[in-house]
Design a protein around this motif. Structure first.
Motif, PDB file in Angstrom:
ATOM      1  N   ASN A 202       0.834  -1.205   0.000  1.00 24.87           N
ATOM      2  CA  ASN A 202       0.000   0.000   0.000  1.00 24.87           C
ATOM      3  C   ASN A 202       0.865   1.250   0.000  1.00 24.87           C
ATOM      4  O   ASN A 202       1.880   1.313   0.702  1.00 24.87           O
ATOM      5  CB  ASN A 202      -0.893   0.026   1.249  1.00 24.87           C
ATOM      6  CG  ASN A 202      -1.995  -1.009   1.194  1.00 24.87           C
ATOM      7  OD1 ASN A 202      -2.324  -1.534   0.140  1.00 24.87           O
ATOM      8  ND2 ASN A 202      -2.577  -1.315   2.345  1.00 24.87           N
ATOM      9  N   VAL A 204       1.981   5.174   0.832  1.00 24.27           N
ATOM     10  CA  VAL A 204       1.869   6.121   1.944  1.00 24.27           C
ATOM     11  C   VAL A 204       2.103   7.513   1.383  1.00 24.27           C
ATOM     12  O   VAL A 204       3.094   7.764   0.697  1.00 24.27           O
ATOM     13  CB  VAL A 204       2.896   5.814   3.054  1.00 24.27           C
ATOM     14  CG1 VAL A 204       2.848   6.882   4.142  1.00 24.27           C
ATOM     15  CG2 VAL A 204       2.629   4.434   3.645  1.00 24.27           C
ATOM     16  N   GLY A 205       1.183   8.416   1.670  1.00 22.32           N
ATOM     17  CA  GLY A 205       1.245   9.751   1.086  1.00 22.32           C
ATOM     18  C   GLY A 205       2.389  10.603   1.619  1.00 22.32           C
ATOM     19  O   GLY A 205       2.949  10.350   2.687  1.00 22.32           O
ATOM     20  N   LYS A 230      -5.460  10.854   7.931  1.00 17.32           N
ATOM     21  CA  LYS A 230      -5.251  10.093   6.703  1.00 17.32           C
ATOM     22  C   LYS A 230      -3.880   9.446   6.706  1.00 17.32           C
ATOM     23  O   LYS A 230      -3.731   8.283   6.304  1.00 17.32           O
ATOM     24  CB  LYS A 230      -5.408  11.019   5.492  1.00 17.32           C
ATOM     25  CG  LYS A 230      -5.283  10.299   4.155  1.00 17.32           C
ATOM     26  CD  LYS A 230      -6.370   9.258   3.963  1.00 17.32           C
ATOM     27  CE  LYS A 230      -6.288   8.619   2.591  1.00 17.32           C
ATOM     28  NZ  LYS A 230      -7.299   7.554   2.400  1.00 17.32           N
ATOM     29  N   GLN A 233      -3.997   6.416   8.869  1.00 20.01           N
ATOM     30  CA  GLN A 233      -4.688   5.310   8.214  1.00 20.01           C
ATOM     31  C   GLN A 233      -3.771   4.604   7.219  1.00 20.01           C
ATOM     32  O   GLN A 233      -3.711   3.374   7.164  1.00 20.01           O
ATOM     33  CB  GLN A 233      -5.932   5.821   7.495  1.00 20.01           C
ATOM     34  CG  GLN A 233      -7.038   6.298   8.429  1.00 20.01           C
ATOM     35  CD  GLN A 233      -8.177   6.971   7.674  1.00 20.01           C
ATOM     36  OE1 GLN A 233      -8.109   7.174   6.458  1.00 20.01           O
ATOM     37  NE2 GLN A 233      -9.231   7.318   8.394  1.00 20.01           N
ATOM     38  N   GLU A 234      -3.022   5.395   6.434  1.00 19.26           N
ATOM     39  CA  GLU A 234      -2.140   4.822   5.419  1.00 19.26           C
ATOM     40  C   GLU A 234      -0.986   4.052   6.056  1.00 19.26           C
ATOM     41  O   GLU A 234      -0.649   2.942   5.622  1.00 19.26           O
ATOM     42  CB  GLU A 234      -1.605   5.932   4.515  1.00 19.26           C
ATOM     43  CG  GLU A 234      -2.671   6.572   3.648  1.00 19.26           C
ATOM     44  CD  GLU A 234      -2.171   7.815   2.923  1.00 19.26           C
ATOM     45  OE1 GLU A 234      -2.877   8.273   2.007  1.00 19.26           O
ATOM     46  OE2 GLU A 234      -1.086   8.332   3.264  1.00 19.26           O
TER      47      GLU A 234
END
Length: 248
Positions: A202, A204-205, A230, A233-234
């Motif tokens: 996944n 991650v920003g 956010k 969450q990531e």
């Protein structure tokens, strides 16, 4: 005890952010964590300073034994120190033997998980860590320079697995500092997934709250700002992915 190494020969890809958040997350689950910082920059040691044990990373290679690691809130930090530079002059076989001995001692002391952060260069420290590890995960930035290093990364991990540690399991790459609004990042993520369909975790920003968390020595989910939700969450989503793969 399982041993997980965070490794990439390219710097600035979110490696230490990944490492410390894995430490925070898994310790909060009740796991007893040995956190080893093998990067002479010592950034992870700064963020995890509350968990110092007095044992230095160079001790793992240069001393015949180490003092017992006493965890604080389930984390025992083996902190980076300038003498880490000296281990790069050791024969690799000696470095592997010394590190394996200390890892075995940690397992015998009842640690559940050993997490190792490495410097962004292939030397004795990274190679020996990969040689004794069960798992490795690699944060990667979705930019051209980071992409250019993927082939070297794949070659390094494959060579260690084929010639030194057949039990090493590469869990995959974490697309870090991802900007979903950036067409280049979206295209590069699609290319990465197409090229390595089983090795992309996944994303991650690229979020300032993660940098704030590192500076204030806390996990991003402890940052009391809406913008951090956010990011939390990531980060926790990819941490869970890694956890699930390690316990399969």
């Amino acid at each position: 005890m399982k041993t997980l190494v965070i490794a990439n020969q390219k710097g600035g890809v979110g490696k230490t952010a990944t490492f410390v958040h894995l430490v925070f997350d898994y310790a909060a689950r009740g796991l007893k964590i040995a956190a080893i910082d093998l990067d002479t920059q010592g950034n992870a040691s700064f963020t995890l300073a509350a968990h110092k044990t007095g044992v230095l990373s160079s001790d793992l290679y240069l001393k015949p034994s180490i003092d017992a690691l006493i965890p604080t809130d389930n984390v025992a930090l083996v902190e980076a120190d300038p003498s880490l530079a000296e281990i790069e002059r050791l024969p690799l076989a000696d470095g592997i033997k010394a590190l394996r001995q200390k890892i075995t001692a940690m397992e015998e002391a009842g640690f559940d998980l050993c997490l190792i952060d490495t410097a962004p260069s292939l030397g004795v420290a990274m190679a020996s860590a990969l040689a004794v590890a069960d798992f490795v995960v690699s944060p990667i930035e979705l930019e051209v320079y980071s992409f250019q290093g993927i082939t070297s990364l794949v070659t390094t991990i494959t060579n260690i697995r084929d010639n030194v540690n057949p039990n090493l399991n590469w869990l995959g790459m974490i697309p870090a500092k991802y900007d979903a609004r950036n067409p280049r990042h979206r295209n590069n993520l699609a290319t990465l997934r197409e090229s390595y369909p089983s090795l992309v975790l996944n994303p991650v920003g690229n979020r300032s709250s993660i940098a704030e968390a590192l500076e204030t020595s806390k996990p991003v989910w402890a940052i009391q700002r809406t913008a951090a939700r956010k990011a939390a969450q990531e980060v926790r989503a990819v941490n869970q992915q890694i956890f699930d793969m390690m316990v399969e």
